[in-house]
Design an enzyme around this catalytic site. Sequence first.
Site, PDB file in Angstrom:
ATOM      1  N   THR A 141     -18.396   4.918  -3.187  1.00 40.99           N
ATOM      2  CA  THR A 141     -16.935   4.954  -3.275  1.00 40.99           C
ATOM      3  C   THR A 141     -16.500   6.313  -3.804  1.00 40.99           C
ATOM      4  OG1 THR A 141     -14.945   4.148  -4.384  1.00 40.99           O
ATOM      5  CG2 THR A 141     -17.003   3.736  -5.520  1.00 40.99           C
ATOM      6  N   ASP A 143     -13.941   6.559  -5.450  1.00 36.92           N
ATOM      7  CA  ASP A 143     -13.213   6.248  -6.688  1.00 36.92           C
ATOM      8  C   ASP A 143     -14.087   6.353  -7.940  1.00 36.92           C
ATOM      9  OD1 ASP A 143     -11.199   5.625  -4.895  1.00 36.92           O
ATOM     10  OD2 ASP A 143     -11.551   3.461  -5.003  1.00 36.92           O
ATOM     11  N   MET A 185      -6.188   9.679  -4.735  1.00 41.55           N
ATOM     12  CA  MET A 185      -6.647   8.287  -4.638  1.00 41.55           C
ATOM     13  C   MET A 185      -7.400   7.874  -5.907  1.00 41.55           C
ATOM     14  SD  MET A 185      -7.901   7.760  -0.742  1.00 41.55           S
ATOM     15  CE  MET A 185      -6.756   7.214   0.506  1.00 41.55           C
ATOM     16  N   GLY A 186      -8.031   6.713  -5.871  1.00 49.26           N
ATOM     17  CA  GLY A 186      -8.823   6.258  -7.024  1.00 49.26           C
ATOM     18  C   GLY A 186      -8.596   4.813  -7.403  1.00 49.26           C
ATOM     19  N   ARG A 187      -7.671   4.152  -6.711  1.00 48.42           N
ATOM     20  CA  ARG A 187      -7.271   2.774  -7.048  1.00 48.42           C
ATOM     21  C   ARG A 187      -6.929   2.660  -8.537  1.00 48.42           C
ATOM     22  NH1 ARG A 187      -7.258  -0.177  -2.641  1.00 48.42           N
ATOM     23  NH2 ARG A 187      -6.362  -1.862  -3.854  1.00 48.42           N
ATOM     24  N   HIS A 288      -5.947  10.204   2.871  1.00 48.24           N
ATOM     25  CA  HIS A 288      -7.319  10.078   3.365  1.00 48.24           C
ATOM     26  C   HIS A 288      -8.056  11.389   3.592  1.00 48.24           C
ATOM     27  CE1 HIS A 288      -5.706   6.069   3.886  1.00 48.24           C
ATOM     28  NE2 HIS A 288      -6.959   5.643   3.903  1.00 48.24           N
ATOM     29  N   ARG A 291     -11.225  11.552   1.702  1.00 50.46           N
ATOM     30  CA  ARG A 291     -12.431  10.836   2.140  1.00 50.46           C
ATOM     31  C   ARG A 291     -13.029  11.439   3.390  1.00 50.46           C
ATOM     32  NH1 ARG A 291     -10.400   4.717   2.145  1.00 50.46           N
ATOM     33  NH2 ARG A 291     -10.972   4.838   4.330  1.00 50.46           N
TER      34      ARG A 291
HETATM   35  O1  F6P Z   1     -11.596   2.759  -2.432  1.00 54.64           O
HETATM   36  C1  F6P Z   1     -11.474   3.966  -1.750  1.00 54.64           C
HETATM   37  C2  F6P Z   1     -10.054   4.192  -1.342  1.00 54.64           C
HETATM   38  O2  F6P Z   1      -9.983   5.426  -0.653  1.00 54.64           O
HETATM   39  C3  F6P Z   1      -9.040   4.145  -2.474  1.00 54.64           C
HETATM   40  O3  F6P Z   1      -9.055   5.311  -3.255  1.00 54.64           O
HETATM   41  C4  F6P Z   1      -7.766   3.874  -1.724  1.00 54.64           C
HETATM   42  O4  F6P Z   1      -6.788   3.207  -2.505  1.00 54.64           O
HETATM   43  C5  F6P Z   1      -8.223   2.958  -0.628  1.00 54.64           C
HETATM   44  O5  F6P Z   1      -9.601   3.190  -0.449  1.00 54.64           O
HETATM   45  C6  F6P Z   1      -7.513   3.180   0.678  1.00 54.64           C
HETATM   46  O6  F6P Z   1      -7.938   2.212   1.565  1.00 54.64           O
HETATM   47  P1  F6P Z   1      -7.560   2.206   3.114  1.00 54.64           P
HETATM   48  O7  F6P Z   1      -8.464   3.201   3.797  1.00 54.64           O
HETATM   49  O8  F6P Z   1      -7.840   0.810   3.515  1.00 54.64           O
HETATM   50  O9  F6P Z   1      -6.127   2.602   3.223  1.00 54.64           O
END
Ligand code: F6P
Length: 364
Positions: A141, A143, A185-187, A288, A291
């Site tokens: 992750t 996060d 991000m990071g929840r 995103h 990521r």
């Molecule tokens: O858990 C990783 C993450 O990138 C979080 O930081 C973010 O809130 C979430 O996933 C976003 O998810 P999705 O790709 O479903 O929008």
Amino acid sequence: MTKKLLILTGGGDCPGLNAVIRGIAKRAKKEKDWEVYGSIEAFNGVLNEPQEIIRLNSKRTAGIHVKGGTILKTTNKGNPIKFPIIQADGSTRFVDRSDELINKLKALNFNAIINIGGDGSQKISKALYKKGVPIIGVPKTIDNDLSATDLTFGFQTAVQIATDSFDKLVTTAESHHRVMIMEVMGRDAGWIALHTAIAGGAEICLIPEIPYDINKLVKRIDSRYKHGRGFANIVIAEGAKPQEGSITATKGDKGSEHVRLGGVAYQLSKQLKDAGCKAEIRETVLGHVQRGGTPIAFDRVLATLFGVKAFELALEKNFGRMVALKNNTITSVTLEEATKEYNFLKKDSFLVKAAKGLGISFGD
Ligand code: F6P
């Protein structure tokens, strides 16, 4: 006799997933009697009819460690224990398909399964292990919110991307006397935000673990302006919240168990203006990109080592475990331990205290 190994990636994509897959496949090749397969879109590749399971030979895995995403595709709507079925009226019904999955895995004669995923995926690994599935977890992750490992791969890449973006915003803050808010991000964890704030030299860092007082933030920003000139750079984690009030999170997509965060930068901007902040404010929500793309070298190495370790656990038939980094050593923990608690930033940690010592305000 040939042994069969199945790899799958679940949850959100993350830089380093392909490096884990390649690490497993390369290490397995050394043993001669192992065949490595991948299930497309987490367990859906096994559950779907027709099944989508591919052989991970050298041709498929060569050079993939530099690529972002996952060659096996992924989903956050494929929990076999709580599988979402969208009904004709648009509502979602959840069904337990774990027995069906286990029967299918048995029919395919897999000797070991390696599940690469975050907290949600490892909870699935734990439940399946309890039902007798020979499974091993690999934590992923951006996060960095898993407590059983000191670091997850993908995190350092996300911090690097966020820091590069932050550096680009600072120039506008300085040139236009603006307050620049950058949301990361990071929840519910502030790891990406705080590392970026320290690396980039932010004046303010807002994280979910420390709710902020909007009036204190206005004071801090005002203190940086003289005769309308000055600037301030803020990093805010998507899950950060004020001491009073809350942030809005939208319902996840159909079939997803998560709420969707994102947009808190705009809310903060409005709160600052409502509380009397005179400075010109601009907001950037990174999303995103954090990521995406190729993993940095650190994450390639960590992910590859996790892959090698995961295969070696399979070789030893040491199932029900998740690989982990602890005190600079690649090790493993039980899936029970792996899913016990989240890794949140602690207010009394050296990291938070050091940031305060550097003059970074958390608004508390
Ligand atoms: O858990 C990783 C993450 O990138 C979080 O930081 C973010 O809130 C979430 O996933 C976003 O998810 P999705 O790709 O479903 O929008």
